[in-house]
Scaffold this motif. Structure first.
Motif, PDB file in Angstrom:
ATOM      1  N   HIS A  91       0.776  -1.288  -0.126  1.00 36.28           N
ATOM      2  CA  HIS A  91      -0.317  -0.195   0.016  1.00 36.28           C
ATOM      3  C   HIS A  91       0.746   1.283   0.073  1.00 36.28           C
ATOM      4  CE1 HIS A  91      -2.758   3.086   1.847  1.00 36.28           C
ATOM      5  NE2 HIS A  91      -3.824   2.391   0.951  1.00 36.28           N
ATOM      6  N   GLU A  92       1.840   1.240   0.770  1.00 34.00           N
ATOM      7  CA  GLU A  92       2.842   2.522   0.860  1.00 34.00           C
ATOM      8  C   GLU A  92       3.636   2.437  -0.087  1.00 34.00           C
ATOM      9  OE1 GLU A  92       4.629   1.909   4.629  1.00 34.00           O
ATOM     10  OE2 GLU A  92       2.853   2.567   5.973  1.00 34.00           O
ATOM     11  N   ALA A  93       4.219   1.441  -0.892  1.00 36.42           N
ATOM     12  CA  ALA A  93       5.234   1.625  -1.819  1.00 36.42           C
ATOM     13  C   ALA A  93       4.780   1.882  -3.276  1.00 36.42           C
ATOM     14  CB  ALA A  93       5.839   0.175  -1.858  1.00 36.42           C
ATOM     15  N   LEU A  94       3.548   1.239  -3.362  1.00 39.31           N
ATOM     16  CA  LEU A  94       2.586   1.482  -4.658  1.00 39.31           C
ATOM     17  C   LEU A  94       1.917   2.716  -4.701  1.00 39.31           C
ATOM     18  CD1 LEU A  94       2.096  -2.277  -5.676  1.00 39.31           C
ATOM     19  CD2 LEU A  94       4.030  -0.483  -6.210  1.00 39.31           C
ATOM     20  N   ARG A  95       1.587   3.180  -3.340  1.00 37.11           N
ATOM     21  CA  ARG A  95       0.586   4.212  -3.203  1.00 37.11           C
ATOM     22  C   ARG A  95      -0.852   3.799  -3.879  1.00 37.11           C
ATOM     23  NH1 ARG A  95       4.085   8.103  -6.135  1.00 37.11           N
ATOM     24  NH2 ARG A  95       5.938   7.889  -4.707  1.00 37.11           N
ATOM     25  N   LEU A  96      -1.378   2.589  -3.193  1.00 39.16           N
ATOM     26  CA  LEU A  96      -2.491   2.039  -3.672  1.00 39.16           C
ATOM     27  C   LEU A  96      -3.736   3.080  -3.336  1.00 39.16           C
ATOM     28  CD1 LEU A  96      -1.799  -1.723  -2.710  1.00 39.16           C
ATOM     29  CD2 LEU A  96      -1.842  -0.593  -4.996  1.00 39.16           C
ATOM     30  N   PRO A  97      -4.829   2.802  -3.749  1.00 39.06           N
ATOM     31  CA  PRO A  97      -5.958   3.566  -3.451  1.00 39.06           C
ATOM     32  C   PRO A  97      -6.639   3.327  -2.288  1.00 39.06           C
ATOM     33  CG  PRO A  97      -6.627   1.970  -5.180  1.00 39.06           C
ATOM     34  CD  PRO A  97      -5.148   1.846  -4.876  1.00 39.06           C
ATOM     35  N   ASP A  98      -7.346   4.331  -1.799  1.00 40.64           N
ATOM     36  CA  ASP A  98      -7.795   4.126  -0.376  1.00 40.64           C
ATOM     37  C   ASP A  98      -8.781   2.862  -0.332  1.00 40.64           C
ATOM     38  OD1 ASP A  98      -6.289   6.207   0.839  1.00 40.64           O
ATOM     39  OD2 ASP A  98      -8.112   7.454   0.329  1.00 40.64           O
ATOM     40  N   CYS A  99      -9.514   2.385  -1.499  1.00 46.97           N
ATOM     41  CA  CYS A  99     -10.450   1.613  -1.574  1.00 46.97           C
ATOM     42  C   CYS A  99      -9.745   0.486  -1.549  1.00 46.97           C
ATOM     43  CB  CYS A  99     -11.485   1.854  -2.751  1.00 46.97           C
ATOM     44  SG  CYS A  99     -10.267   1.499  -4.471  1.00 46.97           S
ATOM     45  N   PHE A 100      -8.440  -0.022  -1.545  1.00 45.47           N
ATOM     46  CA  PHE A 100      -7.620  -1.132  -1.456  1.00 45.47           C
ATOM     47  C   PHE A 100      -8.198  -2.122  -0.372  1.00 45.47           C
ATOM     48  CE2 PHE A 100      -3.839  -3.750   0.274  1.00 45.47           C
ATOM     49  CZ  PHE A 100      -3.963  -4.476  -0.638  1.00 45.47           C
ATOM     50  N   GLY A 101      -8.640  -3.403  -0.692  1.00 44.39           N
ATOM     51  CA  GLY A 101      -9.005  -4.292   0.310  1.00 44.39           C
ATOM     52  C   GLY A 101      -8.275  -5.062   1.112  1.00 44.39           C
ATOM     53  N   TRP A 102      -6.805  -4.723   1.181  1.00 42.83           N
ATOM     54  CA  TRP A 102      -6.215  -5.662   2.260  1.00 42.83           C
ATOM     55  C   TRP A 102      -5.982  -6.942   2.059  1.00 42.83           C
ATOM     56  CZ3 TRP A 102      -2.569  -2.134   4.206  1.00 42.83           C
ATOM     57  CH2 TRP A 102      -2.965  -0.828   3.986  1.00 42.83           C
ATOM     58  N   ASN A 103      -6.201  -7.416   0.923  1.00 39.34           N
ATOM     59  CA  ASN A 103      -5.991  -9.021   0.537  1.00 39.34           C
ATOM     60  C   ASN A 103      -5.438  -9.332  -0.773  1.00 39.34           C
ATOM     61  OD1 ASN A 103      -8.333  -9.219  -1.493  1.00 39.34           O
ATOM     62  ND2 ASN A 103      -9.420  -8.647   0.431  1.00 39.34           N
ATOM     63  N   TRP A 104      -5.280 -10.504  -1.005  1.00 40.44           N
ATOM     64  CA  TRP A 104      -4.425 -10.823  -2.367  1.00 40.44           C
ATOM     65  C   TRP A 104      -5.382 -10.577  -3.448  1.00 40.44           C
ATOM     66  CZ3 TRP A 104       0.588 -10.904  -1.858  1.00 40.44           C
ATOM     67  CH2 TRP A 104       1.108 -11.479  -0.862  1.00 40.44           C
ATOM     68  N   ASN A 105      -6.561 -10.928  -3.517  1.00 39.25           N
ATOM     69  CA  ASN A 105      -7.677 -10.365  -4.564  1.00 39.25           C
ATOM     70  C   ASN A 105      -7.666  -8.901  -5.044  1.00 39.25           C
ATOM     71  OD1 ASN A 105      -8.150 -13.115  -4.882  1.00 39.25           O
ATOM     72  ND2 ASN A 105     -10.023 -13.153  -3.924  1.00 39.25           N
ATOM     73  N   ALA A 106      -7.593  -8.230  -3.877  1.00 40.44           N
ATOM     74  CA  ALA A 106      -7.387  -6.809  -3.912  1.00 40.44           C
ATOM     75  C   ALA A 106      -6.204  -6.325  -4.668  1.00 40.44           C
ATOM     76  CB  ALA A 106      -7.746  -6.369  -2.337  1.00 40.44           C
ATOM     77  N   LEU A 107      -5.122  -6.871  -4.291  1.00 36.43           N
ATOM     78  CA  LEU A 107      -3.903  -6.342  -4.824  1.00 36.43           C
ATOM     79  C   LEU A 107      -3.727  -6.915  -6.249  1.00 36.43           C
ATOM     80  CD1 LEU A 107      -1.268  -5.385  -4.505  1.00 36.43           C
ATOM     81  CD2 LEU A 107      -0.103  -7.692  -3.621  1.00 36.43           C
ATOM     82  N   ARG A 108      -4.365  -8.033  -6.449  1.00 39.16           N
ATOM     83  CA  ARG A 108      -4.241  -8.373  -8.000  1.00 39.16           C
ATOM     84  C   ARG A 108      -5.272  -7.466  -8.820  1.00 39.16           C
ATOM     85  NH1 ARG A 108      -7.383 -12.959  -8.395  1.00 39.16           N
ATOM     86  NH2 ARG A 108      -9.001 -11.583  -8.677  1.00 39.16           N
ATOM     87  N   ASP A 109      -6.412  -6.968  -8.181  1.00 36.45           N
ATOM     88  CA  ASP A 109      -7.306  -6.175  -8.788  1.00 36.45           C
ATOM     89  C   ASP A 109      -6.668  -4.849  -9.181  1.00 36.45           C
ATOM     90  OD1 ASP A 109      -9.133  -8.152  -8.972  1.00 36.45           O
ATOM     91  OD2 ASP A 109     -10.262  -7.479  -7.219  1.00 36.45           O
ATOM     92  N   CYS A 110      -5.845  -4.447  -8.142  1.00 39.42           N
ATOM     93  CA  CYS A 110      -5.353  -2.942  -8.257  1.00 39.42           C
ATOM     94  C   CYS A 110      -4.090  -3.070  -9.099  1.00 39.42           C
ATOM     95  CB  CYS A 110      -4.647  -2.515  -6.987  1.00 39.42           C
ATOM     96  SG  CYS A 110      -5.724  -1.835  -5.885  1.00 39.42           S
ATOM     97  N   LEU A 111      -3.357  -4.108  -9.551  1.00 41.55           N
ATOM     98  CA  LEU A 111      -2.113  -4.093 -10.280  1.00 41.55           C
ATOM     99  C   LEU A 111      -2.727  -4.421 -11.862  1.00 41.55           C
ATOM    100  CD1 LEU A 111       0.249  -6.430  -7.984  1.00 41.55           C
ATOM    101  CD2 LEU A 111       0.172  -4.094  -8.433  1.00 41.55           C
ATOM    102  N   GLN A 112      -3.908  -5.090 -11.908  1.00 39.76           N
ATOM    103  CA  GLN A 112      -4.611  -5.509 -13.250  1.00 39.76           C
ATOM    104  C   GLN A 112      -5.285  -4.183 -13.947  1.00 39.76           C
ATOM    105  OE1 GLN A 112      -6.844  -8.992 -12.697  1.00 39.76           O
ATOM    106  NE2 GLN A 112      -5.386 -10.259 -13.384  1.00 39.76           N
TER     107      GLN A 112
END
Length: 56
Positions: A12-33
């Motif tokens: 979250h900090e390194a990639l500056r993910l959005p506030d809606c990031f879900g804090w799980n592997w599926n959410a990380l995959r979704d943000c990266l895709q």
């Protein structure tokens, strides 16, 4: 970093993910895709990521 929360905090900090990031592997995959949260075109994403890697 002893647990998954620590891992997701680092992402979250390194990639500056959005506030809606879900804090799980599926959410990380979704943000990266789906990079619309960056507000950049795909070539801009490459340049931003390349610049951050070189600056590190």
């Amino acid at each position: 970093m002893c647990d998954s929360d620590g891992v997701f905090t680092q992402f979250h900090e390194a990639l500056r993910l959005p506030d809606c990031f879900g804090w799980n592997w599926n959410a990380l995959r979704d943000c990266l895709q789906d990079l619309h949260w960056l507000g950049l075109c795909p070539s801009g994403v490459q340049e931003t990521m390349r610049g951050e890697v070189l600056a590190s």
